[in-house]
Design a protein around this motif. Structure first.
Motif, PDB file in Angstrom:
ATOM      1  N   LEU A  73       1.370   0.689   8.935  1.00  0.00           N
ATOM      2  CA  LEU A  73       2.405  -0.460   9.595  1.00  0.00           C
ATOM      3  C   LEU A  73       2.082  -1.744   9.626  1.00  0.00           C
ATOM      4  O   LEU A  73       2.703  -2.847   9.399  1.00  0.00           O
ATOM      5  N   ILE A  74       0.599  -1.989   9.704  1.00  0.00           N
ATOM      6  CA  ILE A  74       0.045  -3.247   9.426  1.00  0.00           C
ATOM      7  C   ILE A  74       0.098  -3.701   7.942  1.00  0.00           C
ATOM      8  O   ILE A  74       0.415  -4.892   7.763  1.00  0.00           O
ATOM      9  N   ASN A  75      -0.042  -2.925   7.117  1.00  0.00           N
ATOM     10  CA  ASN A  75       0.268  -3.317   5.633  1.00  0.00           C
ATOM     11  C   ASN A  75       1.588  -3.572   5.345  1.00  0.00           C
ATOM     12  O   ASN A  75       1.760  -4.354   4.510  1.00  0.00           O
ATOM     13  N   ARG A  76       2.569  -3.009   6.049  1.00  0.00           N
ATOM     14  CA  ARG A  76       3.953  -3.356   5.998  1.00  0.00           C
ATOM     15  C   ARG A  76       4.336  -4.714   6.806  1.00  0.00           C
ATOM     16  O   ARG A  76       5.614  -4.835   7.134  1.00  0.00           O
ATOM     17  N   ASN A  77       3.387  -5.260   7.453  1.00  0.00           N
ATOM     18  CA  ASN A  77       3.600  -6.476   8.247  1.00  0.00           C
ATOM     19  C   ASN A  77       4.523  -5.887   9.388  1.00  0.00           C
ATOM     20  O   ASN A  77       5.399  -7.023   9.706  1.00  0.00           O
ATOM     21  N   THR A  78       4.613  -5.021  10.066  1.00  0.00           N
ATOM     22  CA  THR A  78       5.279  -4.525  11.178  1.00  0.00           C
ATOM     23  C   THR A  78       4.449  -4.817  12.429  1.00  0.00           C
ATOM     24  O   THR A  78       3.392  -3.949  12.647  1.00  0.00           O
ATOM     25  N   ASP A  79       4.817  -5.593  13.485  1.00  0.00           N
ATOM     26  CA  ASP A  79       4.225  -5.912  14.619  1.00  0.00           C
ATOM     27  C   ASP A  79       2.691  -5.810  14.484  1.00  0.00           C
ATOM     28  O   ASP A  79       1.869  -4.964  15.220  1.00  0.00           O
ATOM     29  N   VAL A  80       2.432  -6.834  13.616  1.00  0.00           N
ATOM     30  CA  VAL A  80       1.114  -6.581  13.383  1.00  0.00           C
ATOM     31  C   VAL A  80      -0.178  -6.747  14.506  1.00  0.00           C
ATOM     32  O   VAL A  80      -0.937  -6.047  14.587  1.00  0.00           O
ATOM     33  N   ASP A  81       0.239  -7.791  15.564  1.00  0.00           N
ATOM     34  CA  ASP A  81      -0.759  -7.946  16.603  1.00  0.00           C
ATOM     35  C   ASP A  81      -0.935  -6.839  17.400  1.00  0.00           C
ATOM     36  O   ASP A  81      -1.945  -6.176  17.781  1.00  0.00           O
ATOM     37  N   LEU A  82       0.201  -6.151  17.673  1.00  0.00           N
ATOM     38  CA  LEU A  82       0.478  -4.824  18.646  1.00  0.00           C
ATOM     39  C   LEU A  82      -0.393  -3.661  17.859  1.00  0.00           C
ATOM     40  O   LEU A  82      -1.287  -2.864  18.677  1.00  0.00           O
ATOM     41  N   ASN A  83      -0.054  -3.678  16.622  1.00  0.00           N
ATOM     42  CA  ASN A  83      -0.555  -2.450  15.849  1.00  0.00           C
ATOM     43  C   ASN A  83      -2.212  -2.491  15.829  1.00  0.00           C
ATOM     44  O   ASN A  83      -2.820  -1.763  15.720  1.00  0.00           O
ATOM     45  N   TYR A  84      -2.556  -3.955  15.274  1.00  0.00           N
ATOM     46  CA  TYR A  84      -4.044  -3.949  15.270  1.00  0.00           C
ATOM     47  C   TYR A  84      -4.573  -3.528  16.577  1.00  0.00           C
ATOM     48  O   TYR A  84      -5.852  -2.994  16.752  1.00  0.00           O
ATOM     49  N   PHE A  85      -4.133  -4.039  17.825  1.00  0.00           N
ATOM     50  CA  PHE A  85      -4.671  -3.646  19.097  1.00  0.00           C
ATOM     51  C   PHE A  85      -4.680  -2.263  19.353  1.00  0.00           C
ATOM     52  O   PHE A  85      -5.736  -1.534  19.790  1.00  0.00           O
ATOM     53  N   LYS A  86      -3.476  -1.407  18.989  1.00  0.00           N
ATOM     54  CA  LYS A  86      -3.694  -0.184  19.183  1.00  0.00           C
ATOM     55  C   LYS A  86      -4.650   0.703  18.164  1.00  0.00           C
ATOM     56  O   LYS A  86      -5.327   1.573  18.750  1.00  0.00           O
ATOM     57  N   ARG A  87      -4.836  -0.043  17.064  1.00  0.00           N
ATOM     58  CA  ARG A  87      -5.912   0.772  16.143  1.00  0.00           C
ATOM     59  C   ARG A  87      -7.385   0.231  16.646  1.00  0.00           C
ATOM     60  O   ARG A  87      -8.110   1.293  16.947  1.00  0.00           O
ATOM     61  N   ALA A  88      -7.628  -0.896  17.209  1.00  0.00           N
ATOM     62  CA  ALA A  88      -8.776  -1.156  18.013  1.00  0.00           C
ATOM     63  C   ALA A  88      -8.927  -0.238  19.205  1.00  0.00           C
ATOM     64  O   ALA A  88     -10.061   0.133  19.482  1.00  0.00           O
ATOM     65  N   ARG A  89      -8.100   0.107  19.920  1.00  0.00           N
ATOM     66  CA  ARG A  89      -8.153   1.083  20.990  1.00  0.00           C
ATOM     67  C   ARG A  89      -8.580   2.335  20.823  1.00  0.00           C
ATOM     68  O   ARG A  89      -9.439   2.791  21.482  1.00  0.00           O
ATOM     69  N   ILE A  90      -8.142   2.608  19.528  1.00  0.00           N
ATOM     70  CA  ILE A  90      -8.701   4.307  19.180  1.00  0.00           C
ATOM     71  C   ILE A  90     -10.055   4.103  18.758  1.00  0.00           C
ATOM     72  O   ILE A  90     -11.008   4.999  18.990  1.00  0.00           O
ATOM     73  N   TYR A  91     -10.186   2.998  17.971  1.00  0.00           N
ATOM     74  CA  TYR A  91     -11.655   2.724  17.295  1.00  0.00           C
ATOM     75  C   TYR A  91     -12.569   2.681  18.662  1.00  0.00           C
ATOM     76  O   TYR A  91     -13.863   3.219  18.712  1.00  0.00           O
ATOM     77  N   PHE A  92     -12.142   2.091  19.684  1.00  0.00           N
ATOM     78  CA  PHE A  92     -12.991   2.036  21.180  1.00  0.00           C
ATOM     79  C   PHE A  92     -13.286   3.225  21.653  1.00  0.00           C
ATOM     80  O   PHE A  92     -14.506   3.602  21.843  1.00  0.00           O
TER      81      PHE A  92
ATOM     82  N   LEU B 270     -15.698  -1.805  14.102  1.00  0.00           N
ATOM     83  CA  LEU B 270     -14.475  -1.518  13.560  1.00  0.00           C
ATOM     84  C   LEU B 270     -13.394  -2.123  14.738  1.00  0.00           C
ATOM     85  O   LEU B 270     -12.280  -2.807  14.594  1.00  0.00           O
ATOM     86  N   ALA B 271     -13.510  -1.673  15.954  1.00  0.00           N
ATOM     87  CA  ALA B 271     -12.747  -2.166  17.024  1.00  0.00           C
ATOM     88  C   ALA B 271     -12.774  -3.725  17.237  1.00  0.00           C
ATOM     89  O   ALA B 271     -11.553  -4.223  17.442  1.00  0.00           O
ATOM     90  N   LEU B 272     -14.049  -4.210  17.091  1.00  0.00           N
ATOM     91  CA  LEU B 272     -14.046  -5.737  17.615  1.00  0.00           C
ATOM     92  C   LEU B 272     -13.136  -6.550  16.004  1.00  0.00           C
ATOM     93  O   LEU B 272     -12.652  -7.495  16.523  1.00  0.00           O
ATOM     94  N   ALA B 273     -13.457  -5.917  15.005  1.00  0.00           N
ATOM     95  CA  ALA B 273     -12.709  -6.442  13.843  1.00  0.00           C
ATOM     96  C   ALA B 273     -11.187  -6.420  14.030  1.00  0.00           C
ATOM     97  O   ALA B 273     -10.615  -7.383  13.811  1.00  0.00           O
ATOM     98  N   ASP B 274     -10.702  -5.352  14.530  1.00  0.00           N
ATOM     99  CA  ASP B 274      -9.110  -5.169  14.858  1.00  0.00           C
ATOM    100  C   ASP B 274      -8.752  -6.338  15.791  1.00  0.00           C
ATOM    101  O   ASP B 274      -7.903  -6.626  16.001  1.00  0.00           O
ATOM    102  N   ILE B 275      -9.431  -6.017  17.019  1.00  0.00           N
ATOM    103  CA  ILE B 275      -8.771  -6.760  18.210  1.00  0.00           C
ATOM    104  C   ILE B 275      -8.918  -8.150  17.932  1.00  0.00           C
ATOM    105  O   ILE B 275      -8.278  -9.072  18.440  1.00  0.00           O
ATOM    106  N   ASN B 276      -9.950  -8.652  16.874  1.00  0.00           N
ATOM    107  CA  ASN B 276      -9.847 -10.141  16.754  1.00  0.00           C
ATOM    108  C   ASN B 276      -8.915 -10.399  15.937  1.00  0.00           C
ATOM    109  O   ASN B 276      -8.207 -11.497  16.081  1.00  0.00           O
TER     110      ASN B 276
END
Length: 400
Positions: A57-76, A83-89
């Motif tokens: 979804l991030i690669n397809r530019n769909t809800d980028v901020d929300l999907n970065y946040f969700k992925r960061a939460r999984i990494y956390f 990895l979590a810090l990079a995504d939440i940034n």
């Protein structure tokens, strides 16, 4: 007769064939309405699938901020904090007015030991109207680390009203009590934190530290063992186990655990230092040299590291390399008396005034003996007799 037998066999075959056709039809009908069993996935499998989906979804530019946040939460959740810090940034760069994003970054920074950054993020989340118990627990935890106990207690009371069974809240309460000197109450709260949240690794670690300070090595080892069973790949836990066995003077086991810590985390500088120090005590100078060389690469500014490397070379009878590292240490810190002493010993050997048998086998902080007092003749001073000394007009002092 033959015709009747033939007819009987034919009828039997027809009966069997029709039965099998009927059964097949019934089986097909059942299969058509059969519900397939649910495939059960482990948490890791579910997270892996979610990560793939979110990345797509991030690669397809769909809800980028929300999907970065969700992925960061999984990494956390997987304790992959970098990895979590990079995504939440990335999420905050996309949208910088969401309190939940700053709260997550504050939690990540807390785990990475970046306390000031964690506080800044938590306060920003609070300014953006975040009112969750997670935020209040994070603020209480940060304030107890910064010795701001009144602020910590204020946020903790609010958090425990909102979430009375949150293990993290009991961890913070335990830490507050420990930092104020109440070890028994602290241990009780840390144990409650573990019971409520068995994955709260800091609660195990702090319990181990408190029991170690109380010299209760049995309980310290018990909590450390519980933590290692749940987190078998955590280098800090093996380092702590090494500390326990070092305090018990079980040096071989302590060394094995420090080495285990470095095998899990090859950048664990403190573990390399402990290995070197213990190996010197065991006269394992080559092993100590390897450990100190690794420490030198990781922390070139570690106190006296060049001296430690030079000392190992000296004990291995390599004065050329020892002189080189003593010189480095002396140039970096001209007041380092141990480096000065090391250079003096080498000069004495170069001039033939100090022989190998005069090496001391004591620890590195001990002074070297360069003179054998048993071979020095000392003449006793004989008294010269009676001395009359006039002290004042009223009396004389007579000293034999």
């Amino acid at each position: 007769m033959k015709k009747s037998r033939f007819l009987l066999v034919f009828l039997l075959l027809l009966t069997v064939l029709s039965g099998s056709i009927l059964q097949s039809c019934q089986s097909d009908a059942r299969n058509a309405t059969r519900i397939p069993p649910t495939v059960k996935k482990s948490k890791k499998q579910w997270q892996d699938d979610a990560l793939l989906s979110l990345s797509d979804l991030i690669n397809r530019n769909t809800d980028v901020d929300l999907n970065y946040f969700k992925r960061a939460r999984i990494y956390f959740d997987r304790e992959e904090y970098s990895l979590a810090l990079a995504d939440i940034n990335e999420a905050i760069d996309e949208k910088d007015n969401v309190g939940e994003y700053f709260l997550l970054r504050g939690k990540v920074n807390r785990e990475l030991g970046e306390i000031d950054n964690a506080l800044e993020d938590a306060e920003r989340a609070e300014a953006l109207q975040q009112t969750s118990p997670d935020l209040y627990i994070l603020l209480a935890d940060i304030f107890q680390v910064k010795n701001r106990f009144r602020d910590a207690n204020r946020y903790l009371v609010q958090a425990m009203k909102m979430a009375p069974y949150d293990g993290s809240a009991y961890y913070v309460k335990g830490m507050l009590l420990a930092r104020q000197g109440d070890s028994l109450a602290s241990l009780a709260n840390l144990n409650s934190a573990i019971n409520m949240n068995p994955r709260l690794i800091r609660a195990y670690q702090q319990s181990t530290v408190i029991y170690l300070k109380l010299l209760n090595y049995g309980q310290a080892l018990a909590f450390n063992n519980r933590a290692i069973k749940r987190f078998p790949n955590n280098a800090e836990l093996y380092f702590e186990r090494g500390d326990i066995y070092k305090n018990l003077s079980v040096i071989d086991t302590a060394l094995a655990n420090y080495r285990k810590a470095t095998s899990i985390n090859p950048k664990y500088a403190d573990a390399f230092f402990q290995i070197g120090a213990l190996e010197i005590g065991q006269r394992g100078y080559y092993s100590a040299l390897l450990a100190f060389q690794s420490l030198l690469i990781l922390r070139p500014d570690h106190p006296q590291i060049n001296y430690l490397v030079g000392y190992c070379y000296e004990r291995l009878r390599n004065d050329v390399k020892a002189k080189e590292y003593f010189t480095y240490e002396n140039e970096k810190n001209p007041a380092d008396q141990m480096a000065i002493n090391g250079l003096w010993r080498i000069r004495q050997r170069e001039n033939g005034r100090l022989f190998p048998e005069y090496y001391s086998d004591e620890g590195i902080d001990q002074d070297y003996k360069t003179l054998d007092s048993s071979r020095v003749k000392i003449d006793l001073i004989k008294p010269r007799g009676t001395i009359n000394m006039r002290i004042d007009s009223s009396r004389n002092a007579k000293i034999q």
